[in-house]
Scaffold this motif. Sequence first.
Motif, short mmCIF file in Angstrom:
data_model
loop_
_atom_site.label_atom_id
_atom_site.label_comp_id
_atom_site.label_asym_id
_atom_site.label_seq_id
_atom_site.Cartn_x
_atom_site.Cartn_y
_atom_site.Cartn_z
N UNK A 1 11.31 16.50 4.41
CA UNK A 1 9.72 16.88 4.72
C UNK A 1 9.16 15.79 5.45
N UNK A 2 9.93 14.71 5.95
CA UNK A 2 9.25 13.94 6.44
C UNK A 2 8.16 13.11 5.93
N UNK A 3 7.77 13.29 4.60
CA UNK A 3 6.96 12.34 3.95
C UNK A 3 7.44 10.99 3.58
N UNK A 4 8.78 10.54 3.44
CA UNK A 4 9.05 9.37 3.02
C UNK A 4 8.70 8.29 4.04
N UNK A 5 8.32 8.85 5.32
CA UNK A 5 7.89 7.93 6.46
C UNK A 5 6.67 7.37 6.10
N UNK A 6 5.70 8.03 5.19
CA UNK A 6 4.56 7.60 4.91
C UNK A 6 4.59 5.93 4.43
N UNK A 7 5.57 6.00 3.58
CA UNK A 7 5.54 4.55 3.01
C UNK A 7 5.47 3.31 4.05
N UNK A 8 6.13 3.71 5.11
CA UNK A 8 6.13 2.82 6.31
C UNK A 8 4.72 2.78 6.95
N UNK A 9 4.21 4.20 7.24
CA UNK A 9 2.89 4.29 8.06
C UNK A 9 1.50 3.84 7.33
N UNK A 10 1.73 4.20 6.03
CA UNK A 10 0.15 3.69 5.24
C UNK A 10 0.21 2.33 4.66
N UNK A 11 -0.76 1.75 5.22
CA UNK A 11 -0.88 0.21 4.46
C UNK A 11 -0.86 0.12 3.17
#
Length: 201
Positions: free
Chosen positions: A66-76
Motif C-alpha cells: 500500500x506504500x504506507x511503510x515508507x511513512x516510517x522514513x518520511x514522518x519525523x
Amino acid sequence: MPVPAVVSLDPTTYALFVLAAVTLIVTPGPDTLFVLSRGLEDRGLGLRAAGGVTLGILFHTALVVAGLAALYRRVPGAERAVTLVGGLYLCYLGLASLRSAGGDETPEEGGLRQGFLVNALNPQVALFFLAFLPGFAAGGGGSAIAALGGTYAALTAVYLGLVALAANAAARLLTADSTQIWLDRVAGGVLLALGGWLLLT
C-alpha cells in the motif's frame, strides 16, 4: 486477459528469494526469541505466538504494497515512536511472565495477539521489507510483492512453529516445580531484555 504479476516472477529469482528468506528467518532475532519464550511456558501459547508473528509479517507486507511503510522514513519520529511502544509492550509481557512464574495460568488466547503486536510494533520489519521485497519482485508490482511476502510468512510460520514445539518439548522434560518457575523466569527475562533493547536502540 492480463497475466497476473506473480507469473512474471522468474523461477530462478524466486528460488534465490526463498533461499535468502530461509537464511534470514532462521537467524535468531526478536521474533524467534519471543516465540521461544512463549513456548517454554506452554505449547499452545508458543504456537499461537508463532501464528501472531506470521500475521504481523503479512501486516507489514500489506504496508509495503500500500506504500504506507515508507511513512516510517518520511514522518519525523514515527519509527522511533512505534519502536518505543513495541519495547514497552515487550517489557510489560516480561514483567507479567515474571509475576506468574510457576503459576498454573497459561493465557493461550493471548498468544496470537501478543505475537502479532510484537511483530507489528517493530518498524524495522516494515523498513526491511520495503528494501527487501521489491528487489525480488522484478517490476511485478504489488501482486508480486504480496506473493513474496506471503511466501516469507509461510516459511516463518513453519520455522517458528517448530521453535515453539522444540521449546515446549525441552521444557516438558524438566517437570519439577522449581524448574518450571526457573523456565518462566527465563522467559520473562528474555522478554524484558528484548524490550530494553528496543527502548535503548
